[in-house]
Motif scaffolding. Sequence first.
Motif, PDB file in Angstrom:
ATOM      1  N   LYS A   1      47.296  49.503  58.970  1.00  0.00           N
ATOM      2  CA  LYS A   1      46.492  48.286  59.112  1.00  0.00           C
ATOM      3  C   LYS A   1      45.626  48.764  60.519  1.00  0.00           C
ATOM      4  N   ILE A   2      44.462  48.972  60.489  1.00  0.00           N
ATOM      5  CA  ILE A   2      43.625  49.527  61.692  1.00  0.00           C
ATOM      6  C   ILE A   2      42.552  48.417  62.018  1.00  0.00           C
ATOM      7  N   THR A   3      42.337  48.048  63.504  1.00  0.00           N
ATOM      8  CA  THR A   3      41.200  47.630  63.907  1.00  0.00           C
ATOM      9  C   THR A   3      40.542  48.495  64.533  1.00  0.00           C
ATOM     10  N   MET A   4      39.095  48.617  64.481  1.00  0.00           N
ATOM     11  CA  MET A   4      38.407  49.463  65.405  1.00  0.00           C
ATOM     12  C   MET A   4      37.276  48.527  66.219  1.00  0.00           C
ATOM     13  N   ILE A   5      37.543  48.804  67.456  1.00  0.00           N
ATOM     14  CA  ILE A   5      36.558  48.268  68.367  1.00  0.00           C
ATOM     15  C   ILE A   5      35.368  48.932  68.717  1.00  0.00           C
ATOM     16  N   GLY A   6      34.359  48.663  67.954  1.00  0.00           N
ATOM     17  CA  GLY A   6      33.243  50.010  67.763  1.00  0.00           C
ATOM     18  C   GLY A   6      33.050  50.395  66.668  1.00  0.00           C
ATOM     19  N   HIS A   7      31.907  50.589  66.088  1.00  0.00           N
ATOM     20  CA  HIS A   7      31.547  51.356  64.919  1.00  0.00           C
ATOM     21  C   HIS A   7      31.443  52.738  65.140  1.00  0.00           C
ATOM     22  N   PHE A   8      32.445  53.692  64.775  1.00  0.00           N
ATOM     23  CA  PHE A   8      32.554  55.086  64.754  1.00  0.00           C
ATOM     24  C   PHE A   8      31.992  55.643  63.441  1.00  0.00           C
ATOM     25  N   PRO A   9      31.863  57.116  63.544  1.00  0.00           N
ATOM     26  CA  PRO A   9      31.481  57.788  62.260  1.00  0.00           C
ATOM     27  C   PRO A   9      32.749  57.674  61.275  1.00  0.00           C
ATOM     28  N   ARG A  10      32.447  58.188  60.017  1.00  0.00           N
ATOM     29  CA  ARG A  10      33.335  58.421  59.047  1.00  0.00           C
ATOM     30  C   ARG A  10      34.148  57.030  58.582  1.00  0.00           C
ATOM     31  N   ILE A  11      33.602  55.858  58.909  1.00  0.00           N
ATOM     32  CA  ILE A  11      34.223  54.632  58.631  1.00  0.00           C
ATOM     33  C   ILE A  11      34.786  54.363  57.176  1.00  0.00           C
TER      34      ILE A  11
END
Length: 237
Positions: free
Chosen positions: A110-120
């Motif tokens: 389970k991953i939470t990313m703060i910010g929209h990065f490439p290769r989502i």
Amino acid sequence: MKIKIIDDLISDLNDKDHEIRDIHVGYSWIGVLSKNCGISKNFGSLHHYKIKDLGRLKEKTAINLAGYAKSWNMIEAGLGVAAINSLIDVKGKKGINLLDLLLEKGDGKKITMIGHFPRIEELREKADELWVIEKNPQEGDLPDIASEYFVPKADIVVITSSAIINKSIERLLELSNGYTILLGPSTPMSPILFDYGVDLLAGIKVTDERLMMEKIAQGCGMVRQFEDAIDFVVMER
């Protein structure tokens, strides 16, 4: 005003103060040249903010300018973070693509990313769950208020280093129970951040400061536009 994580970053650099050689505030990035070249994301607009001591910033030392990182004026805050980064002698492993590393570490997690990065989308296929939280959400993203719910649920938390500029960093680190990565060109490559629960720093080292500052001044936007002036660097706890 006390913001502990910023105060600690600055305190760790007090004996490394240096004159400021140059400053560029570009459309997307801010660059400060002192001992080294430090950069930071620009979240402000000169149409909306008045910059303290504008026109005399190069008369300050880098430590003086670093104090601007505590400002709620986002251009000043970016100047401060860039000044902090300009005093850090960046160490770590070069040439590691963090997104490749995430694809490996994130398999079934389970991953939470703060910010929209490439290769989502690649990461979404590998992860058990992927929650992307953005101040300005794109399709499929969650609004920033969702961090209170989704950061504690994650096995891996990836936080944009811009969170230092907008002052959300301390709360996000408090919420994180998983393996925590601070990512982006604004990242201070300082082990001080490990004391706050960060497990891996993924930032940059500027290898061609003249080219980097020229690109900032000429409106450089996406990171790939200045990849020929930097090394990507990671440092793990």
